[in-house]
Every structure is written in C-alpha cells, then in structure tokens.
Design an enzyme around this catalytic site. Structure first.
Site, mmCIF file in Angstrom:
data_model
loop_
_atom_site.group_PDB
_atom_site.id
_atom_site.type_symbol
_atom_site.label_atom_id
_atom_site.label_comp_id
_atom_site.label_asym_id
_atom_site.label_seq_id
_atom_site.Cartn_x
_atom_site.Cartn_y
_atom_site.Cartn_z
ATOM 1 N N GLY A 156 0.853 -1.184 0.000
ATOM 2 C CA GLY A 156 0.000 0.000 0.000
ATOM 3 C C GLY A 156 0.890 1.236 0.000
ATOM 4 O O GLY A 156 2.044 1.196 -0.452
ATOM 5 N N ILE A 158 2.510 2.854 2.381
ATOM 6 C CA ILE A 158 3.777 2.809 3.136
ATOM 7 C C ILE A 158 4.755 1.841 2.467
ATOM 8 O O ILE A 158 5.945 2.140 2.317
ATOM 9 C CB ILE A 158 3.532 2.443 4.612
ATOM 10 C CG1 ILE A 158 2.578 3.451 5.260
ATOM 11 C CG2 ILE A 158 4.857 2.396 5.386
ATOM 12 C CD1 ILE A 158 2.141 3.110 6.683
ATOM 13 N N THR A 237 6.920 -2.591 11.283
ATOM 14 C CA THR A 237 6.393 -1.309 11.781
ATOM 15 C C THR A 237 4.873 -1.275 11.589
ATOM 16 O O THR A 237 4.277 -0.203 11.629
ATOM 17 C CB THR A 237 7.007 -0.114 11.010
ATOM 18 O OG1 THR A 237 6.840 -0.343 9.609
ATOM 19 C CG2 THR A 237 8.477 0.079 11.325
ATOM 20 N N ARG A 239 1.688 -3.895 12.642
ATOM 21 C CA ARG A 239 1.026 -4.210 13.907
ATOM 22 C C ARG A 239 1.669 -5.468 14.476
ATOM 23 O O ARG A 239 1.955 -6.419 13.738
ATOM 24 C CB ARG A 239 -0.474 -4.447 13.701
ATOM 25 C CG ARG A 239 -1.284 -3.161 13.502
ATOM 26 C CD ARG A 239 -1.335 -2.300 14.783
ATOM 27 N NE ARG A 239 -2.145 -1.118 14.638
ATOM 28 C CZ ARG A 239 -1.698 0.083 14.267
ATOM 29 N NH1 ARG A 239 -0.414 0.253 13.994
ATOM 30 N NH2 ARG A 239 -2.517 1.115 14.176
ATOM 31 N N GLU A 268 1.246 -4.831 23.329
ATOM 32 C CA GLU A 268 1.849 -3.561 23.778
ATOM 33 C C GLU A 268 1.179 -3.071 25.056
ATOM 34 O O GLU A 268 -0.033 -3.216 25.191
ATOM 35 C CB GLU A 268 1.692 -2.506 22.669
ATOM 36 C CG GLU A 268 2.496 -2.872 21.442
ATOM 37 C CD GLU A 268 2.323 -1.899 20.293
ATOM 38 O OE1 GLU A 268 1.815 -0.783 20.503
ATOM 39 O OE2 GLU A 268 2.716 -2.251 19.176
ATOM 40 N N HIS A 285 6.877 1.741 19.372
ATOM 41 C CA HIS A 285 5.778 2.146 18.472
ATOM 42 C C HIS A 285 5.852 3.658 18.153
ATOM 43 O O HIS A 285 4.931 4.412 18.477
ATOM 44 C CB HIS A 285 4.407 1.793 19.074
ATOM 45 C CG HIS A 285 3.333 1.649 18.023
ATOM 46 N ND1 HIS A 285 2.264 0.803 18.158
ATOM 47 C CD2 HIS A 285 3.162 2.267 16.821
ATOM 48 C CE1 HIS A 285 1.478 0.896 17.092
ATOM 49 N NE2 HIS A 285 2.000 1.780 16.261
#
Ligand code: DGY
Length: 326
Positions: A156, A158, A237, A239, A268, A285
């Site tokens: 996508g 990124i 980077t 999830r 997290e 994160h």
C-alpha cells in the site's frame, strides 16, 4: 445553538485544538493516566464525538456507554482498535488518518533496517560504556544494506514509500500483497511481485506493511521463518500481532534468521523478554512520531469530527454506509 460535546483522550496538538474548539465543546484528557477505561466510559455519556488513540478500544462496551455518540475519530491510520461493524450497527461514523504518515513511517522502517544491519544499538552501547578500546578490523561488523534484496509485504502507500527509498540503495525490490498492483506501478517502483513464500526465501530484508486483519494475524509464524535466509532481517512497523513473537524468538535462537527490527508488539506495551537480544533493535511504536506527522494526524482527526458536525461527510470514513441514506 450549543456546540456538540466532544471528548479527546489526549490534549492533542495546538493546531488540532484550534480546529476542534472552533465548532465543538471539547473535553481533553490531560494525560494517559486520566484516560483510564473507567474515566473514559464515564465521561463519554453526554458526548457526540470521540477523538481517540489506537490504545483506546472502541467496542460494544464503549458504545453502550456513549448513547449520544455520532463519530469516533481515530488518530491513527490503523484502526484495529475499533469495532467498525459495531459502530455501523449504532450509526456511529468511524474515521482514521490515512495518507499523512506514509513517508515518515517508511523513514522509520528504514531506520530500523539500517540499525539492525549495522548493529547500531550494540555500537552505541559500546561507545557509551567507556569500554571501547579503539578501532579494530572485525569490530561490530554488520551486513550491507545497499545492493541487497528488499522484500516488502503489503504494498500500500507505506510499502510503496519503502520501495522508493530502496532505489537510492541500489536494491532489488520484490513485494507481496493480497492484490497485485498495476503494471505501471510495478514499473515505476521497479518492484516485482512474488507469492509470499518466494518473497520470504529470496529477501535479505523483509519489511512488513500490512494492516492487522483476521487474514494477516500471525502471518509470520514459525514455519514462515524457516523459509527465510539465515542471514535475513525482519522489520515490523505495522502491527505486532502480524508476527508470532514466540515463533520469531525461536527462529532467532535457532539462527533461522539473523535479526529483527521491531516497532510494534503482540501485547503492547509488554515486550516479550526473548526479544531483548543483541540482534534485535526494539522501538516503542514510534514510526510515525515526528512533530510534523503527529500534528497532521491530529488535525485530520479533528477535521473528520468538525466535518460531520457541519453536516458534511468526514473525509476519511471507514463506514460510509452510516451516512448513505442521510
Ligand atoms: C497508525 O497510525 O496506525 C500508527 O501505528 C501510529 O503511528
């Protein structure tokens, strides 16, 4: 006419506050501590809008406690914290902040890639330790990034920003996505499509850029690491739950892959102790954490809210069907 009441689970940035305050009566939680679940549910009772973070679970429980809610505006592009179907059922619009964090996130995935490959954390620790005895021929030798093969999983915005950066490093770029992109895009980015297993076995670096969905959860599990090169480095980077951390630690311990750079984790803020090893670079994160980008994200979240209350369609709706018949 009274302004619509909105709750923001953080103070946001001044630019975003200016947008929100102009047309809404906003209560801002001053800190993470004040945004406890109990407080959030209590303060939502009379609110028509919620500006929230990816750490706020927007689920049935929250929606039940917010009978007047009309919009949930997530300050993030990922929205796995939001039960969009539950929002739709209650005619609550859900929005996110796409488009403004792609380059910044790709920069950071690159930062992790370089840091793991060039053993930056170990080098920095040595430089600060007072134990460095001087230059040595085989000291902290890492691996080259330039000229290698970069495998991008999730092509996508990124993922494509990653590919653009790779050309400066003379890398070969291969990618995998559920849907193959148009030929013109492949040509422009000099990226070749691969099925997932071929990408894993060919890549020197694998960088993950998929959203968290039922299909991508645990996409990187034990057997997948065994398909990778023993010299390969994994960067995540996206999830945390896309990568099975037990499987990753086992693969690192067995030398099935050479290292990892992680910004996100399965649970997290808990970080699996097995990940705290020299060949893993860990970040909390922060891939989108620049002043410029976080300000833009907060402003977009604010604009999504104010658009709805002006009677317009918020620009970044995740469930447009809520407004279709209105
Ligand atoms: C997002 O927007 O989904 C990121 O994870 C936060 O930077």
């Amino acid at each position: 006419m009274p302004k619509p009441k909105v709750l923001a689970t953080r103070p946001l940035f001044p630019a975003a506050r200016t947008i929100l305050d102009a047309s809404c009566d906003v209560e801002y939680f001053p800190s993470a501590e004040s945004a406890s679940r109990q407080n959030l549910l209590r303060r939502l009772k009379d609110k028509e809008g919620l500006v929230c973070l990816l750490t706020d679970a927007v689920n049935e429980e929250l929606l039940r406690n917010a009978p007047k809610l009309r919009i949930v505006s997530n300050v993030a592009v990922g929205f796995d914290n939001i039960d969009v179907a539950a929002c739709t059922k209650r005619a609550v619009v859900a929005t996110n902040t796409p488009g403004v964090l792609d380059e910044t996130t790709a920069d950071f995935a690159w930062t992790l890639m370089m840091a793991v490959a060039r053993r930056l954390s170990e080098g920095e620790a040595l430089a600060r330790s007072g134990k460095w005895t001087g230059w040595d021929l085989d000291q902290l030798v890492g691996t080259d990034v330039w000229g290698k093969t970069l495998g991008i999983v999730g092509f996508g915005r990124i993922g494509r920003a990653m590919a653009r950066r790779a050309s400066g490093f003379q890398m070969k770029v291969i990618y995998h996505d559920a849907v193959r992109v148009a030929e013109e895009v492949e040509q422009e980015l000099k990226a070749e499509f691969r099925d997932f297993n071929s990408l894993l076995s060919e890549s020197d670096f694998v960088s993950v850029h998929v959203p968290l969905t039922p299909e991508t959860r645990g996409m990187f599990s034990g057997p997948k690491f065994f398909r990778m090169k023993p010299t390969a480095i994994l960067i995540n980077t996206s999830r945390g739950p896309v990568v099975d951390e037990n499987g990753l630690v086992a693969a690192l311990e067995a030398g099935k892959i050479a290292g990892a750079g992680l910004d996100v984790y399965e649970n997290e803020p808990f970080i699996f102790p097995g990940l705290k090893r020299a060949n893993v670079v860990l970040a909390p994160h922060i891939a989108s954490a620049t002043v410029e980008t976080r300000t833009k994200m907060a402003c977009i979240a604010a604009e999504n809210v104010t658009a709805l209350f002006r009677g317009q369609w918020p620009p970044n709706m995740l469930n447009a069907e809520v407004l279709k018949d209105k």
